[in-house]
Design a protein around this motif. Structure first.
Motif, short mmCIF file in Angstrom:
data_model
loop_
_atom_site.label_atom_id
_atom_site.label_comp_id
_atom_site.label_asym_id
_atom_site.label_seq_id
_atom_site.Cartn_x
_atom_site.Cartn_y
_atom_site.Cartn_z
N PHE A 279 9.37 3.52 14.53
CA PHE A 279 10.49 2.83 13.86
C PHE A 279 10.15 2.55 12.40
CE2 PHE A 279 12.20 -1.19 12.34
CZ PHE A 279 13.56 -0.97 12.44
N LEU A 280 8.96 2.02 12.15
CA LEU A 280 8.57 1.71 10.77
C LEU A 280 8.47 2.97 9.93
CD1 LEU A 280 5.80 -1.03 11.27
CD2 LEU A 280 8.22 -1.35 10.70
N LEU A 281 7.95 4.04 10.53
CA LEU A 281 7.81 5.29 9.80
C LEU A 281 9.17 5.84 9.38
CD1 LEU A 281 5.87 7.55 8.85
CD2 LEU A 281 6.17 8.61 11.09
N VAL A 282 10.15 5.68 10.24
CA VAL A 282 11.48 6.23 9.98
C VAL A 282 12.27 5.37 9.00
CG1 VAL A 282 13.73 6.75 11.02
CG2 VAL A 282 11.62 7.43 12.18
N PHE A 283 12.18 4.05 9.13
CA PHE A 283 13.08 3.17 8.38
C PHE A 283 12.45 2.48 7.18
CE2 PHE A 283 15.21 3.45 12.52
CZ PHE A 283 16.50 3.77 12.11
N SER A 284 11.15 2.71 6.95
CA SER A 284 10.57 2.18 5.72
C SER A 284 10.49 3.32 4.70
CB SER A 284 9.21 1.56 5.98
OG SER A 284 8.28 2.52 6.43
N ASN A 285 9.45 3.34 3.90
CA ASN A 285 9.30 4.38 2.88
C ASN A 285 8.00 5.12 3.13
OD1 ASN A 285 8.72 5.85 0.50
ND2 ASN A 285 9.91 4.43 -0.76
N ALA A 286 8.06 6.24 3.86
CA ALA A 286 6.87 6.95 4.29
C ALA A 286 6.04 7.42 3.10
CB ALA A 286 7.25 8.13 5.17
N SER A 287 6.70 7.87 2.04
CA SER A 287 5.98 8.33 0.87
C SER A 287 5.14 7.21 0.26
CB SER A 287 6.96 8.88 -0.17
OG SER A 287 6.28 9.26 -1.35
N PHE A 288 5.73 6.03 0.14
CA PHE A 288 5.01 4.86 -0.39
C PHE A 288 3.82 4.52 0.50
CE2 PHE A 288 4.14 0.34 -0.30
CZ PHE A 288 4.08 -0.01 -1.64
N LEU A 289 4.04 4.50 1.80
CA LEU A 289 2.99 4.09 2.75
C LEU A 289 1.79 5.02 2.66
CD1 LEU A 289 5.04 3.26 5.99
CD2 LEU A 289 4.56 1.82 4.01
N PHE A 290 2.04 6.33 2.69
CA PHE A 290 0.92 7.28 2.73
C PHE A 290 0.22 7.41 1.38
CE2 PHE A 290 3.49 9.06 6.38
CZ PHE A 290 2.64 8.55 7.36
N ASN A 291 0.96 7.34 0.30
CA ASN A 291 0.34 7.41 -1.01
C ASN A 291 -0.52 6.18 -1.28
OD1 ASN A 291 1.06 9.89 -2.57
ND2 ASN A 291 3.13 9.25 -2.06
N LEU A 292 0.02 5.00 -1.00
CA LEU A 292 -0.75 3.78 -1.21
C LEU A 292 -1.98 3.74 -0.31
CD1 LEU A 292 -1.18 0.93 -2.36
CD2 LEU A 292 0.35 0.06 -0.57
N SER A 293 -1.82 4.13 0.95
CA SER A 293 -2.92 4.06 1.91
C SER A 293 -4.02 5.07 1.56
CB SER A 293 -2.40 4.31 3.32
OG SER A 293 -1.47 3.32 3.68
N THR A 294 -3.63 6.25 1.09
CA THR A 294 -4.63 7.24 0.69
C THR A 294 -5.47 6.72 -0.47
OG1 THR A 294 -3.22 9.06 1.41
CG2 THR A 294 -4.98 9.59 -0.14
N GLU A 295 -4.80 6.13 -1.45
CA GLU A 295 -5.49 5.55 -2.60
C GLU A 295 -6.40 4.40 -2.16
OE1 GLU A 295 -4.34 3.85 -7.06
OE2 GLU A 295 -2.78 4.31 -5.59
N ALA A 296 -5.87 3.54 -1.29
CA ALA A 296 -6.64 2.39 -0.82
C ALA A 296 -7.81 2.82 0.04
CB ALA A 296 -5.73 1.45 -0.04
N LEU A 297 -7.64 3.89 0.82
CA LEU A 297 -8.73 4.39 1.65
C LEU A 297 -9.91 4.82 0.79
CD1 LEU A 297 -9.57 4.97 4.58
CD2 LEU A 297 -8.65 7.28 4.29
N GLY A 298 -9.61 5.45 -0.36
CA GLY A 298 -10.67 5.83 -1.27
C GLY A 298 -11.40 4.62 -1.82
N GLY A 299 -10.63 3.59 -2.19
CA GLY A 299 -11.24 2.36 -2.68
C GLY A 299 -12.06 1.66 -1.62
N PHE A 300 -11.56 1.65 -0.39
CA PHE A 300 -12.27 1.04 0.73
C PHE A 300 -13.60 1.74 0.97
CE2 PHE A 300 -12.86 1.94 5.38
CZ PHE A 300 -13.46 0.74 5.72
#
Length: 522
Positions: A279-300
């Motif tokens: 549900f979240l994947l469909v109704f939120s902003n998938a591009s925002f989620l994956f781009n932010l998380s990829t960047e944050a994963l590198g920082g983590f």
């Protein structure tokens, strides 16, 4: 031993294991009712001492646990089968995964998953990292912190005692006791009745406190959902009513055993998780989620060692103690007892498969949860759909429901979210009720694993009552205080379990009493 004799033996309580933690936890309840001012003074003083003096030790121990768990996975010890070469798993792979996942994720990930990133976005530790509030820097920092707090570190903490317990219980034929998690280090002296009961008593207090903190989160979170759906105020009265229902269902599933209701609840819960995430994947902003998380994963990944060891002493801040150290203590409070349970259900699996499922697969699912849930929360805030900072300021339990309410069809998914919290709490709590009751009694062994029903009831009701008192008197910080209490004591067990796993990696054959080709579990 006949079934009747086994039942009689299992009904014998271990007095010095059961009563000390029981009395201390009940004393919390009595003091809070008799003299609330004194109660608050005592717990705040103890908590301040813990976070000031022991935060550094928790950070070093957390890093050591991660290192030992990773080494174990790729060592020769990783090829050892729990229970012997011919041991066959008693749970299907799917049921094993669902029970492990829902037991460890519990209600905490549902409570903090949406709300915690908003706290880090709006109120980051500027003095530590130079990150200004409500900026692109704090946005990335929030996601990095969610990965730190909710992925590999907690699952390593759960898995290290689980592997040691499973091997010592099934392969080394040692008693059903938390002492089995430290016996490679301490030797057979830890099975002396006095030592064994002391170790188990410390663990029971730790998990009682940890469970109290977890269920307190659940009471607040479920009440937040009821408030959103029905318009009722989320207050101490509603928390109490929710607690009664949670306790009743937890006892009912705990007494039915692992193979019955608990397995079905876990399976249903995982399906619910999947629906919620889709549900979240469909109704939120998938591009925002994956781009932010990829960047944050590198920082983590790039700052992992620095972040896991931060104490805040250099700039005079307690932010790490109230967040990162709180989580380390919280996971440690659960780990010894959860380890006994998770080790018990790992029968028939190789050590590397146990580590792979718990540290690899379960931690990965938790990371996906953060990508979708925490990411959606941050997207709703930064896109202007809803002011979740204001929701957080009213109470962290409001954040997930205001987040969902801002999404298309979100109000339809809110009841599912409440059900997920309810089921996650039950799964986590009844696994610990089973383990705590087993530790409190004599005669538990692989062929006779059940403890008295009344003990499961006691270890369900008392921690829940303590959790309610903490949030009713202190609020959400009460969750952190009680977790610090439990984690401080559990850290002693975790030091022993970590060292013990290191010893098994080096020389597990010294302890293994299973014969190749034997499938005997006795």
């Amino acid at each position: 031993m006949t079934d009747k004799n086994a039942k009689n033996e299992n009904s014998k309580i271990r007095i010095m294991t059961f009563f000390p933690p029981f009395i201390i936890l009940v004393a919390f309840l009595v003091l809070s009712l008799v003299d609330q001012e004194t109660f608050l003074g005592v717990i705040n003083n103890i908590n301040n001492w813990i976070i000031k003096n022991l935060g550094w030790a928790a950070s070093i121990l957390a890093l050591a646990i991660v290192i030992v768990a990773v080494v174990a996975m790729f060592s020769k010890f990783g090829d050892v089968r729990i229970g012997g070469e011919d041991a066959k798993p008693e749970l299907s792979n799917f049921s094993w995964f669902t029970i492990a996942l829902t037991t460890t994720m519990a209600a905490g990930v549902l409570f903090w998953g949406p709300g915690e990133p908003i706290a880090h976005y709006a109120y980051p530790p500027t003095e530590l990292y130079g990150v200004e509030p409500s900026t692109s820097g704090s946005l990335k920092f929030a996601m990095e912190t969610m990965f730190l707090h909710w992925t590999i570190v907690p699952y390593c903490m759960y898995t290290v005692p689980a592997v040691v317990f499973a091997f010592m219980y099934y392969n080394a034929k040692k008693p059903y006791s938390i002492a089995s998690e430290v016996s490679p280090l301490l030797g057979d002296r830890c099975y002396h009745p006095r030592w064994m009961q002391t170790i188990d008593a410390i663990t029971l207090f730790a998990i009682g406190a940890g469970m109290a903190g977890s269920v307190a989160q659940a009471f607040m979170n479920i009440s937040g959902g009821i408030s959103k759906i029905f318009g009722l105020p989320s207050n101490a009265r509603l928390w109490f009513m929710v607690g009664i229902v949670v306790a009743a269902v937890t006892v009912a599933t705990a007494v039915s055993g692992i193979q019955k209701a608990m397995k079905h609840v876990s399976n249903i819960n995982v399906y619910g998780f999947a629906i919620f995430l889709i549900f979240l994947l469909v109704f939120s902003n998938a591009s925002f989620l994956f781009n932010l998380s990829t960047e944050a994963l590198g920082g983590f990944a790039g700052t992992f060692i620095e972040r896991i060891l931060i104490t805040g002493e250099s700039v005079g801040t307690q932010w790490p103690q109230w967040w990162t150290t709180f989580y380390w203590f919280s996971w440690m409070a659960w780990a010894p007892t959860s380890g006994a349970f998770m080790g018990q259900i790992a029968y028939g699996r190789k050590v590397k498969h146990v580590l792979g499922l718990y540290v690899g697969l379960c931690a990965s699912v938790s990371a996906i949860w953060m990508v979708l849930v925490s990411g959606t929360s941050l997207w709703v805030q930064t896109s202007g759909l809803f002011d979740l900072v204001a929701s957080y300021d009213r109470g962290v339990e409001n954040v997930p429901y205001d987040m969902l309410g801002a999404l298309p069809l979100g109000n339809l998914i809110i009841p599912l979210f409440v059900v997920l919290i309810f089921l996650s709490t039950i799964t986590a709590c009844n696994s610990n009720c089973i383990a705590m009751a087993g530790i409190s009694t004599q005669g538990i062994n692989p062929d006779s694993p059940d403890s008295p029903m009344w003990l499961k009831l006691v270890w369900c009701v008392v921690p829940m009552a303590v959790g309610y008192i903490m949030i009713a008197t202190v609020g959400v910080n009460g969750v952190k205080i009680i977790a610090n209490f439990g984690g401080m004591f559990a850290a002693l067990i975790m030091i022993g379990a970590t060292a013990s796993l290191g010893i098994l990696i080096k020389n597990y054959k010294k302890f293994d009493k299973t014969d190749a080709g034997s499938s005997d579990k006795a």
